[in-house]
Design a protein around this motif. Structure first.
Motif, PDB file in Angstrom:
ATOM      1  N   SER A 407       0.808  -1.227   0.000  1.00 26.55           N
ATOM      2  CA  SER A 407       0.000   0.000   0.000  1.00 26.55           C
ATOM      3  C   SER A 407       0.836   1.269   0.000  1.00 26.55           C
ATOM      4  O   SER A 407       0.383   2.319  -0.461  1.00 26.55           O
ATOM      5  CB  SER A 407      -0.929   0.017   1.215  1.00 26.55           C
ATOM      6  N   GLY A 408       2.047   1.183   0.545  1.00 23.11           N
ATOM      7  CA  GLY A 408       2.866   2.388   0.665  1.00 23.11           C
ATOM      8  C   GLY A 408       2.521   3.237   1.871  1.00 23.11           C
ATOM      9  O   GLY A 408       3.026   4.360   2.012  1.00 23.11           O
ATOM     10  N   ALA A 409       1.655   2.734   2.749  1.00 18.42           N
ATOM     11  CA  ALA A 409       1.313   3.492   3.959  1.00 18.42           C
ATOM     12  C   ALA A 409       2.533   3.594   4.865  1.00 18.42           C
ATOM     13  O   ALA A 409       3.281   2.634   5.030  1.00 18.42           O
ATOM     14  CB  ALA A 409       0.166   2.815   4.702  1.00 18.42           C
ATOM     15  N   SER A 410       2.727   4.743   5.457  1.00 18.02           N
ATOM     16  CA  SER A 410       3.871   4.938   6.339  1.00 18.02           C
ATOM     17  C   SER A 410       3.544   4.621   7.789  1.00 18.02           C
ATOM     18  O   SER A 410       4.445   4.500   8.613  1.00 18.02           O
ATOM     19  CB  SER A 410       4.392   6.379   6.223  1.00 18.02           C
ATOM     20  N   TRP A 411       2.252   4.475   8.103  1.00 22.94           N
ATOM     21  CA  TRP A 411       1.874   4.093   9.462  1.00 22.94           C
ATOM     22  C   TRP A 411       0.526   3.378   9.421  1.00 22.94           C
ATOM     23  O   TRP A 411      -0.198   3.456   8.427  1.00 22.94           O
ATOM     24  CB  TRP A 411       1.827   5.302  10.397  1.00 22.94           C
ATOM     25  N   TYR A 412       0.196   2.676  10.484  1.00 24.46           N
ATOM     26  CA  TYR A 412      -1.088   1.973  10.538  1.00 24.46           C
ATOM     27  C   TYR A 412      -1.511   1.807  11.989  1.00 24.46           C
ATOM     28  O   TYR A 412      -0.733   1.973  12.921  1.00 24.46           O
ATOM     29  CB  TYR A 412      -1.003   0.613   9.840  1.00 24.46           C
ATOM     30  N   TYR A 413      -2.772   1.499  12.172  1.00 22.85           N
ATOM     31  CA  TYR A 413      -3.267   1.158  13.507  1.00 22.85           C
ATOM     32  C   TYR A 413      -4.351   0.104  13.362  1.00 22.85           C
ATOM     33  O   TYR A 413      -4.871  -0.142  12.258  1.00 22.85           O
ATOM     34  CB  TYR A 413      -3.759   2.389  14.268  1.00 22.85           C
ATOM     35  N   THR A 414      -4.693  -0.558  14.455  1.00 19.14           N
ATOM     36  CA  THR A 414      -5.609  -1.697  14.430  1.00 19.14           C
ATOM     37  C   THR A 414      -6.768  -1.539  15.414  1.00 19.14           C
ATOM     38  O   THR A 414      -7.432  -2.527  15.732  1.00 19.14           O
ATOM     39  CB  THR A 414      -4.851  -2.996  14.775  1.00 19.14           C
ATOM     40  N   TRP A 415      -6.992  -0.342  15.923  1.00 16.72           N
ATOM     41  CA  TRP A 415      -7.998  -0.102  16.957  1.00 16.72           C
ATOM     42  C   TRP A 415      -7.669  -0.895  18.225  1.00 16.72           C
ATOM     43  O   TRP A 415      -8.558  -1.267  18.981  1.00 16.72           O
ATOM     44  CB  TRP A 415      -9.404  -0.465  16.461  1.00 16.72           C
ATOM     45  N   ASN A 416      -6.381  -1.131  18.465  1.00 16.68           N
ATOM     46  CA  ASN A 416      -5.957  -1.995  19.556  1.00 16.68           C
ATOM     47  C   ASN A 416      -4.547  -1.572  19.966  1.00 16.68           C
ATOM     48  O   ASN A 416      -3.902  -0.785  19.273  1.00 16.68           O
ATOM     49  CB  ASN A 416      -5.970  -3.462  19.097  1.00 16.68           C
ATOM     50  N   THR A 417      -4.089  -2.099  21.066  1.00 16.40           N
ATOM     51  CA  THR A 417      -2.708  -1.830  21.481  1.00 16.40           C
ATOM     52  C   THR A 417      -1.745  -2.869  20.937  1.00 16.40           C
ATOM     53  O   THR A 417      -0.543  -2.804  21.207  1.00 16.40           O
ATOM     54  CB  THR A 417      -2.610  -1.807  23.024  1.00 16.40           C
ATOM     55  N   GLN A 418      -2.270  -3.841  20.155  1.00 17.73           N
ATOM     56  CA  GLN A 418      -1.436  -4.882  19.565  1.00 17.73           C
ATOM     57  C   GLN A 418      -1.582  -4.862  18.044  1.00 17.73           C
ATOM     58  O   GLN A 418      -2.527  -4.292  17.493  1.00 17.73           O
ATOM     59  CB  GLN A 418      -1.818  -6.258  20.126  1.00 17.73           C
ATOM     60  N   HIS A 419      -0.660  -5.550  17.379  1.00 18.92           N
ATOM     61  CA  HIS A 419      -0.633  -5.562  15.917  1.00 18.92           C
ATOM     62  C   HIS A 419      -1.748  -6.407  15.305  1.00 18.92           C
ATOM     63  O   HIS A 419      -1.987  -6.333  14.100  1.00 18.92           O
ATOM     64  CB  HIS A 419       0.718  -6.079  15.418  1.00 18.92           C
ATOM     65  N   GLN A 420      -2.408  -7.263  16.086  1.00 24.12           N
ATOM     66  CA  GLN A 420      -3.519  -8.098  15.607  1.00 24.12           C
ATOM     67  C   GLN A 420      -3.112  -8.973  14.432  1.00 24.12           C
ATOM     68  O   GLN A 420      -3.814  -9.028  13.413  1.00 24.12           O
ATOM     69  CB  GLN A 420      -4.709  -7.209  15.199  1.00 24.12           C
ATOM     70  N   GLY A 421      -1.986  -9.643  14.535  1.00 21.42           N
ATOM     71  CA  GLY A 421      -1.567 -10.571  13.492  1.00 21.42           C
ATOM     72  C   GLY A 421      -0.828  -9.954  12.333  1.00 21.42           C
ATOM     73  O   GLY A 421      -0.471 -10.638  11.371  1.00 21.42           O
ATOM     74  N   VAL A 422      -0.587  -8.652  12.376  1.00 24.52           N
ATOM     75  CA  VAL A 422       0.116  -7.967  11.294  1.00 24.52           C
ATOM     76  C   VAL A 422       1.614  -8.002  11.566  1.00 24.52           C
ATOM     77  O   VAL A 422       2.065  -7.639  12.651  1.00 24.52           O
ATOM     78  CB  VAL A 422      -0.361  -6.507  11.163  1.00 24.52           C
ATOM     79  N   THR A 423       2.363  -8.445  10.573  1.00 26.70           N
ATOM     80  CA  THR A 423       3.814  -8.363  10.651  1.00 26.70           C
ATOM     81  C   THR A 423       4.227  -7.008  10.111  1.00 26.70           C
ATOM     82  O   THR A 423       4.049  -6.730   8.931  1.00 26.70           O
ATOM     83  CB  THR A 423       4.475  -9.475   9.819  1.00 26.70           C
ATOM     84  N   THR A 424       4.724  -6.148  10.957  1.00 30.93           N
ATOM     85  CA  THR A 424       4.984  -4.764  10.576  1.00 30.93           C
ATOM     86  C   THR A 424       6.085  -4.676   9.528  1.00 30.93           C
ATOM     87  O   THR A 424       7.206  -5.090   9.782  1.00 30.93           O
ATOM     88  CB  THR A 424       5.405  -3.927  11.806  1.00 30.93           C
TER      89      THR A 424
END
Length: 630
Positions: A407-424
């Motif tokens: 996507s080219g996004a420089s940042w992201y969030y998951t509505w949580n304090t954890q990555h929720q299965g996302v490998t950053t």
């Protein structure tokens, strides 16, 4: 003093001012300002340089007045000076555009609260055809915008044709030809506005518009105009168009506010030095940049009222500041600029439990609330890194990590304090959120502390379907979020962030009273108008109203085109993609918007959505547009 609207100030006053009568000179400046501001403002379409050009015009008028031989020719002389200053500004920018390309890109951003066409459309409540005319002005080239600014004033009774022709250095006959040519271009522009705003839009026009970035320009006017002239579907767009003179004649001039003291302009002229005739102050590239920064800070903190005097308030604040605090100071009556919030590389996106706001955000409010008082909770300022605005809300789906990287996004969030299965991915950073009251736990706060410099507050506490919190409940838990030691964003309300007495307004007032820290404002916005220019303008206006109210940096953490007015309705894939292109360009240009994130990364290939990727590698039309955004 007697004043003829067509002929200008009484020659006796001009004579007295020319002879050095200070009160007469102040009166003369007072009368000149509306005319000068309207000419410059419309010629530059509310560009950030408007107030500089207006000020320089008035200074040159004051200093050149002793050389004016015929006081009865004052008005024509003043209009000619004004147009010359507009042209000088264009020539100066053209000369160093290549040398200062990057800086110029930043400076060409039109202030959302002061765009003249936007003010006309959004503040004066025009009829539909007047709205179309105001939008059409954005499609003209600079020469025609300059001419339109004069012709507009001729139609409203402020100028005579001889004054218009004299300002352009043309004969009356040649000026008439130029006016007719400009009016034809305006008619084409009006048809373009209608065509792009049609529901449903011509399919062929839709195809032509795919690579368009959503920003009006002469080049795209010509492309769209060629199609409209030869298209059977678009052929009737010009039917029912009223003559422009009938539409423009009812639009008032911008009124001069009482806050402007002409004596200060006169004093500034008296203080001027140097061959350029400009005011004292920093010179050269860095001096100009410093003055623009001070001006933009001052202008963006002016509370926009419902009258037509909005734009002139900016000049009043600027002149007052330069007279009382020096040439680089912001307006004395405004608040200091907001503390910058760091923006580092990262990306964002929504979780399965997160749903978008149920409707478009409410209209901006003209009234600003008090800023929180400084306290021991105030965070230290952090610098904003460029190129790190674009983010996305992320929930888990097949290939989510690869899609995030693509996507080219420089940042992201998951509505949580954890990555929720996302490998950053290495190029994206994670921002944690404390979703609601049940998330305020020692474990969640510890995870937030370990996740980087930022923390997002509660998610849509004003919605029963979301975190559903009272203001008092949120304020009671806020010290625990502050204790995490992060750069802290406000609760993200679903709607009405600028509404007096709304959820966020009451929260910010309560935080101010308690000395609580809120480092930036977090917002959500969903647009139900699927026409690209209109949707972008509505979003821009909403952001501006929130900034004017709280004077803090903004993170737009959910946004897309989704209509919730009757169920859930999505635009076409092409419309969503066009909005992505135009909105990201606009958001990148707003200095007070520090980050934004699209809703969201995941998409279901079997049904309409605003998502960007159906799997790790397959981007939707909106996803391809998002990838292309810087």
């Amino acid at each position: 003093m007697i004043e003829n609207r067509r002929r200008g100030p009484d020659p006796g006053v001009v004579t007295a001012a020319r002879a050095g009568d200070r009160p007469a000179l102040e009166r003369l400046v007072d009368q000149c300002l509306p005319l000068v501001y309207n000419i410059v403002g419309r010629a530059l379409n509310g560009h950030a340089d408007v107030d500089d050009v207006v000020q320089e015009t008035l200074l040159r008028m004051v200093r050149g007045l002793p050389k004016l031989r015929d006081p009865s020719a004052f008005r024509s002389w003043l209009v000619a000076i004004t147009i010359r200053q507009v042209r000088n500004r264009e020539q100066s920018r053209a000369t160093d555009r290549d040398r200062r390309a990057h800086l110029d890109d930043a400076e060409t951003i039109t202030d959302p609260a002061l765009d003249f066409a936007g003010l006309t459309i959004l503040r004066l409540g025009l009829t539909e055809q007047r709205r179309e005319v105001a939008e059409a002005t954005r499609w003209l080239d600079p020469d025609d915008q300059e001419l339109l600014s004069l012709w507009w004033l001729e139609e409203t009774g402020e100028l005579e044709r001889a004054e218009l022709a004299g300002a352009l250095g043309l004969s009356d006959r040649h000026a008439a030809v130029r006016v007719q040519r400009m009016k034809k271009q305006m008619e084409v522009s009006r048809c373009v506005v209608r065509g792009l705003g049609a529901e449903p839009r011509c399919a062929e026009l839709d195809g032509i518009a795919l690579p368009w970035d959503g920003m009006p320009s002469p080049l795209w006017r010509k492309r769209f105009g060629r199609h409209i002239r030869g298209c059977g579907v678009c052929a009737g767009l010009e039917r029912g168009l009223l003559p422009m003179d009938r539409l423009l004649s009812g639009l008032p001039l911008l009124a001069v506010p009482v806050s402007l003291d002409p004596a200060r302009v006169v004093a500034l002229a008296a203080e001027g030095s140097g061959s350029g005739g400009g005011p004292r102050g920093p010179r050269g590239r860095h001096g100009r940049t410093a003055r623009r920064v001070a001006r933009r800070v001052a202008r963006k903190q002016i509370v926009v009222g419902g009258s037509a005097a909005v734009a002139v308030v900016a000049v009043a604040a600027l002149v007052a500041a330069r007279m009382t605090a020096g040439p680089t100071a912001p307006a004395a009556a405004t608040d200091p600029p907001p503390t910058p919030v760091a923006v580092t590389s990262s990306a964002a996106a929504p979780s399965p439990s997160a749903s978008p706001s149920p409707g478009p955000s409410e209209s901006p409010s003209p009234k600003a609330s008090a800023k929180p008082t400084p306290s021991k909770h105030t965070a230290a300022p952090v610098q904003v890194a460029s190129g790190a605005k674009k983010g996305v809300g992320v929930w888990t789906f097949g290939g989510v990590s690869q899609a995030l990287a693509e996507s080219g996004a420089s940042w992201y969030y998951t509505w949580n304090t954890q990555h929720q299965g996302v490998t950053t991915p290495g190029s994206s950073s994670f921002v944690p959120m404390i979703w609601g009251a049940s998330s305020v736990t020692d474990a969640s706060l510890a995870q937030a502390r370990a996740a980087g410099p930022y923390l997002l507050g509660f998610n849509e506490p004003d919605m029963a379907q979301q975190s559903n919190m009272t203001v008092e409940q949120a304020l009671g838990l806020w010290p625990k979020l502050m204790a995490a030691g992060k750069v802290l964003g406000s609760p993200a309300v679903a709607t009405g962030a600028a509404t007096p007495g709304g959820w966020l307004d009451r929260f910010m007032s309560g935080a101010s009273g308690k000395g609580y820290r809120v480092d930036f404002i977090t917002l959500h916005w969903y647009g139900g108008d699927f026409r690209t220019p209109q949707a972008v303008e509505q979003l821009r206006e909403y952001l501006a109203s929130v900034y004017v109210r709280y004077h803090k940096p903004i993170w737009l953490t959910e946004y897309a085109l989704i209509d919730f007015s009757q169920g859930t309705r999505f635009p076409s894939a092409q419309q969503q993609a066009a909005f992505v292109t135009a909105s990201t360009k606009m958001l990148d240009g707003l200095s007070y918007v520090h980050r934004y994130s699209w809703f969201g990364l995941g998409a279901d290939a079997s049904k309409p959505s605003s998502g960007l990727f159906t799997n790790g590698t397959t981007a939707t039309a909106a996803g391809r547009a998002f990838q292309a955004a810087r």
